[in-house]
Motif scaffolding. Sequence first.
Motif, mmCIF file in Angstrom:
data_model
loop_
_atom_site.group_PDB
_atom_site.id
_atom_site.type_symbol
_atom_site.label_atom_id
_atom_site.label_comp_id
_atom_site.label_asym_id
_atom_site.label_seq_id
_atom_site.Cartn_x
_atom_site.Cartn_y
_atom_site.Cartn_z
ATOM 1 N N GLU A 201 39.323 -33.635 -0.803
ATOM 2 C CA GLU A 201 40.094 -34.666 -0.131
ATOM 3 C C GLU A 201 40.637 -35.697 -1.115
ATOM 4 O O GLU A 201 41.756 -36.196 -0.963
ATOM 5 N N PHE A 202 39.847 -36.022 -2.138
ATOM 6 C CA PHE A 202 40.319 -36.964 -3.153
ATOM 7 C C PHE A 202 41.521 -36.389 -3.898
ATOM 8 O O PHE A 202 42.495 -37.113 -4.180
ATOM 9 N N GLN A 203 41.489 -35.114 -4.215
ATOM 10 C CA GLN A 203 42.625 -34.483 -4.885
ATOM 11 C C GLN A 203 43.851 -34.453 -3.989
ATOM 12 O O GLN A 203 44.985 -34.651 -4.457
ATOM 13 N N VAL A 204 43.646 -34.229 -2.701
ATOM 14 C CA VAL A 204 44.776 -34.208 -1.759
ATOM 15 C C VAL A 204 45.420 -35.586 -1.653
ATOM 16 O O VAL A 204 46.656 -35.721 -1.634
ATOM 17 N N VAL A 205 44.589 -36.631 -1.613
ATOM 18 C CA VAL A 205 45.121 -37.994 -1.518
ATOM 19 C C VAL A 205 45.923 -38.347 -2.776
ATOM 20 O O VAL A 205 46.998 -38.969 -2.693
ATOM 21 N N MET A 206 45.438 -37.942 -3.942
ATOM 22 C CA MET A 206 46.168 -38.224 -5.182
ATOM 23 C C MET A 206 47.507 -37.484 -5.209
ATOM 24 O O MET A 206 48.530 -38.032 -5.639
ATOM 25 N N SER A 207 47.513 -36.247 -4.746
ATOM 26 C CA SER A 207 48.771 -35.487 -4.730
ATOM 27 C C SER A 207 49.775 -36.108 -3.760
ATOM 28 O O SER A 207 50.970 -36.220 -4.069
ATOM 29 N N ARG A 208 49.301 -36.528 -2.600
ATOM 30 C CA ARG A 208 50.205 -37.157 -1.630
ATOM 31 C C ARG A 208 50.684 -38.514 -2.114
ATOM 32 O O ARG A 208 51.809 -38.927 -1.818
ATOM 33 N N PHE A 209 49.826 -39.213 -2.842
ATOM 34 C CA PHE A 209 50.239 -40.497 -3.402
ATOM 35 C C PHE A 209 51.420 -40.318 -4.353
ATOM 36 O O PHE A 209 52.386 -41.103 -4.328
ATOM 37 N N CYS A 210 51.360 -39.303 -5.193
ATOM 38 C CA CYS A 210 52.469 -39.044 -6.126
ATOM 39 C C CYS A 210 53.713 -38.547 -5.397
ATOM 40 O O CYS A 210 54.848 -38.877 -5.783
ATOM 41 N N MET A 211 53.521 -37.775 -4.321
ATOM 42 C CA MET A 211 54.679 -37.239 -3.597
ATOM 43 C C MET A 211 55.375 -38.320 -2.784
ATOM 44 O O MET A 211 56.619 -38.391 -2.762
ATOM 45 N N ILE A 212 54.613 -39.179 -2.110
ATOM 46 C CA ILE A 212 55.228 -40.210 -1.272
ATOM 47 C C ILE A 212 55.935 -41.260 -2.121
ATOM 48 O O ILE A 212 57.053 -41.703 -1.816
ATOM 49 N N ASN A 213 55.295 -41.664 -3.213
ATOM 50 C CA ASN A 213 55.890 -42.677 -4.082
ATOM 51 C C ASN A 213 56.911 -42.100 -5.059
ATOM 52 O O ASN A 213 57.508 -42.855 -5.845
ATOM 53 N N ASN A 214 57.081 -40.771 -5.017
ATOM 54 C CA ASN A 214 58.055 -40.094 -5.874
ATOM 55 C C ASN A 214 57.840 -40.456 -7.351
ATOM 56 O O ASN A 214 58.771 -40.781 -8.087
ATOM 57 N N CYS A 215 56.585 -40.415 -7.741
ATOM 58 C CA CYS A 215 56.242 -40.712 -9.129
ATOM 59 C C CYS A 215 55.037 -39.869 -9.517
ATOM 60 O O CYS A 215 54.269 -39.416 -8.661
ATOM 61 N N LYS A 216 54.893 -39.668 -10.798
ATOM 62 C CA LYS A 216 53.754 -38.918 -11.324
ATOM 63 C C LYS A 216 52.871 -39.852 -12.147
ATOM 64 O O LYS A 216 53.151 -41.042 -12.272
ATOM 65 N N LEU A 217 51.802 -39.301 -12.685
ATOM 66 C CA LEU A 217 50.848 -40.085 -13.478
ATOM 67 C C LEU A 217 50.910 -39.601 -14.925
ATOM 68 O O LEU A 217 50.070 -38.819 -15.383
ATOM 69 N N PRO A 218 51.914 -40.043 -15.682
ATOM 70 C CA PRO A 218 52.080 -39.522 -17.050
ATOM 71 C C PRO A 218 51.072 -40.088 -18.038
ATOM 72 O O PRO A 218 50.940 -39.546 -19.141
ATOM 73 N N ASN A 219 50.393 -41.189 -17.670
ATOM 74 C CA ASN A 219 49.442 -41.789 -18.611
ATOM 75 C C ASN A 219 48.121 -41.052 -18.681
ATOM 76 O O ASN A 219 47.341 -41.264 -19.618
ATOM 77 N N ILE A 220 47.826 -40.196 -17.712
ATOM 78 C CA ILE A 220 46.579 -39.435 -17.725
ATOM 79 C C ILE A 220 46.711 -38.312 -18.751
ATOM 80 O O ILE A 220 47.534 -37.410 -18.603
ATOM 81 N N THR A 221 45.898 -38.369 -19.787
ATOM 82 C CA THR A 221 45.952 -37.383 -20.872
ATOM 83 C C THR A 221 44.768 -36.433 -20.874
ATOM 84 O O THR A 221 44.777 -35.458 -21.625
ATOM 85 N N SER A 222 43.756 -36.696 -20.052
ATOM 86 C CA SER A 222 42.560 -35.848 -20.038
ATOM 87 C C SER A 222 42.178 -35.557 -18.596
ATOM 88 O O SER A 222 42.130 -36.466 -17.757
ATOM 89 N N PHE A 223 41.897 -34.276 -18.312
ATOM 90 C CA PHE A 223 41.498 -33.843 -16.970
ATOM 91 C C PHE A 223 40.344 -32.868 -17.118
ATOM 92 O O PHE A 223 40.429 -31.898 -17.874
ATOM 93 N N CYS A 224 39.258 -33.141 -16.390
ATOM 94 C CA CYS A 224 38.062 -32.297 -16.455
ATOM 95 C C CYS A 224 37.606 -31.980 -15.038
ATOM 96 O O CYS A 224 37.450 -32.891 -14.207
ATOM 97 N N TYR A 225 37.397 -30.706 -14.776
ATOM 98 C CA TYR A 225 36.897 -30.269 -13.467
ATOM 99 C C TYR A 225 35.821 -29.219 -13.703
ATOM 100 O O TYR A 225 36.073 -28.174 -14.311
ATOM 101 N N LYS A 226 34.623 -29.519 -13.236
ATOM 102 C CA LYS A 226 33.484 -28.604 -13.370
ATOM 103 C C LYS A 226 32.999 -28.245 -11.983
ATOM 104 O O LYS A 226 32.547 -29.104 -11.228
ATOM 105 N N PHE A 227 33.084 -26.972 -11.662
ATOM 106 C CA PHE A 227 32.714 -26.514 -10.326
ATOM 107 C C PHE A 227 31.208 -26.272 -10.256
ATOM 108 O O PHE A 227 30.644 -25.596 -11.139
ATOM 109 N N PRO A 228 30.514 -26.793 -9.235
ATOM 110 C CA PRO A 228 29.063 -26.560 -9.099
ATOM 111 C C PRO A 228 28.780 -25.175 -8.545
ATOM 112 O O PRO A 228 28.478 -25.005 -7.348
ATOM 113 N N CYS A 229 28.851 -24.169 -9.397
ATOM 114 C CA CYS A 229 28.703 -22.792 -8.928
ATOM 115 C C CYS A 229 27.273 -22.438 -8.552
ATOM 116 O O CYS A 229 27.030 -21.362 -8.008
ATOM 117 N N ASP A 230 26.306 -23.309 -8.815
ATOM 118 C CA ASP A 230 24.905 -23.029 -8.483
ATOM 119 C C ASP A 230 24.413 -23.921 -7.345
ATOM 120 O O ASP A 230 23.227 -24.234 -7.281
#
Length: 561
Positions: A201-230
């Motif tokens: 849900e947090f990822q969906v809200v961030m995507s909609r925020f960029c779509m509604i405001n017609n802007c992206k987040l170019p300052n973010i230079t690092s992205f980390c996602y670790k899935f809890p597979c256990d």
Amino acid sequence: MGEVTNRYSMRSLRSSLVSDTLSSRNSRFSGVRAEGTRTAYTAAPRRVLNLTEAESVRKEWKPRAYLGKETSRERKRRRWKERKDMWKTGDIDRKSKEDRVSWEFLPDVVLQQVFQYLSYKDKLSAGLTCHFWRRILHVSSIYSNLAVSGQSMCTWRYDIAKRDYEAVLDHMKVSAALHAIGYKLKSLSFIPTENLHNIVEFQVVMSRFCMINNCKLPNITSFCYKFPCDFARKNNEVDIYGTGGMILQNMKNLLECLPGLKRLELIDLQLDGFDTEHSLDEVSEVCSRSLRSLKIVNISRQPFSVLAVSSFMNLRVLVISPHNLGDDLVECIAHMKKLRHLQIITNAYTECVPTPVDYRIWKQCRRSHPKLRVHLITEGKHKKELTFQTRAPVKSVIYDTPYTKVTQFSINLVVELYRTDLEVYCHQRLPRFTRSRSFHDRADSCYIYLIRQCPYIHTLMIRERISSCTVLLLAYTGKNLRYLHVRRNAIILKCDWPKSPDWSEEFYTWLRRSSKNYNEMEREVSQILGFRWYALTDKQFKLTRVNPNYQHYYEGFEEAN
């Protein structure tokens, strides 16, 4: 002609380094021949360091003698009386006294460093403390890192079915936070948690925020996602589950809004073949030129060669699992001239047994890309062995697991495959196994054989039991050894090596004399290495980490365009 020069430049550099090292150590050791790489054990090292000042400085940090005889209650009472007498006899006013001890008057730089470790909720709470802290919280660098967990920006609601409260994401809080600090964010990471719904849900809200405001987040230079597979644990067994479907699609939609990414980490996704093939499509379209570091560990459950990596032209560091590295991908890596470091990592969730890359492919990769450095790393709580790559330019072998023992077979295999390439050999973390104190059951002879056969090792990290005599022999034998990390609690004060025919009587006498206590051993190792050296405590050894991307032997080449 230029290609041949680049191909053999590192070999000539290393030969010059060995000759320079031997010639420089010839002034400190008597009997070391400068024309060969074989160590001559004929005399004790000369004393070139004056260590008396270092010892006097070290003694100043020791606690006073009477502190060890009093209890904690007596010590607190004594310190309170000393502080009370200081305030009574001091000639400073009350306001200056409060300024010295109050938290609100800390320097701004110190407060910025402290506030960076707080969560977003704690930062808002700290801003309500006083106007001094609120002024610091307006600095953009404090909100540069955002770590999202299952309870970030959530409200608690009662679930009738579970008969307990559960965290539900508050969309208004997330929207208000993005409007306030969205342009300040530079790093975005998702902490593994069992509550996957709030993460999605947090990822969906961030995507909609960029779509509604017609802007992206170019300052973010690092992205980390670790899935809890256990996350599904049954008794003492762990079932590994992968992601995919809407979870993967929402993450890919969010990555489309980050055009300035320079570092991307996708860990333990455990995808199937089709999802793995198209997992990096959106990233390659948005930031194919800006990405510098890519980490994809266990991105697939079954062996699958991720060819989408070759679309990132300016990639410098690639971290990948061995079952995601195929022959065709190594052929593509040979043409990625800006790639410098290739880390092949195995962790506890790597289920399949990977097949090593064909040695002929690695041989061709050496010729096409002589600046590539390969590092073999295993991490996590498991007992799996590394996947050794034949003919690969392996510079580092790192065991970041507490269950792996040093065996003669593994040392012989490392020496046979990477004799002229190996520079780093480490066993990190404290051991979770027991081993005999007998000389024949320990790994002393294995380490001596490794350091003699691999002359370019500059970093050696030992966690198992060895004798003080072995530590002296390692420092004496290693021609290019610079970083020697040994646990103090694992050193046995004993000279249990029998006299070798190559050792002179003077050398063996020095060896037995210097192995009797820790201070004498540390003094002699410091004389050999040329700087003050200490054995590490267990806490220091646990915190010590080795960076495989650090290039000790620098060739002085110009970066490729």
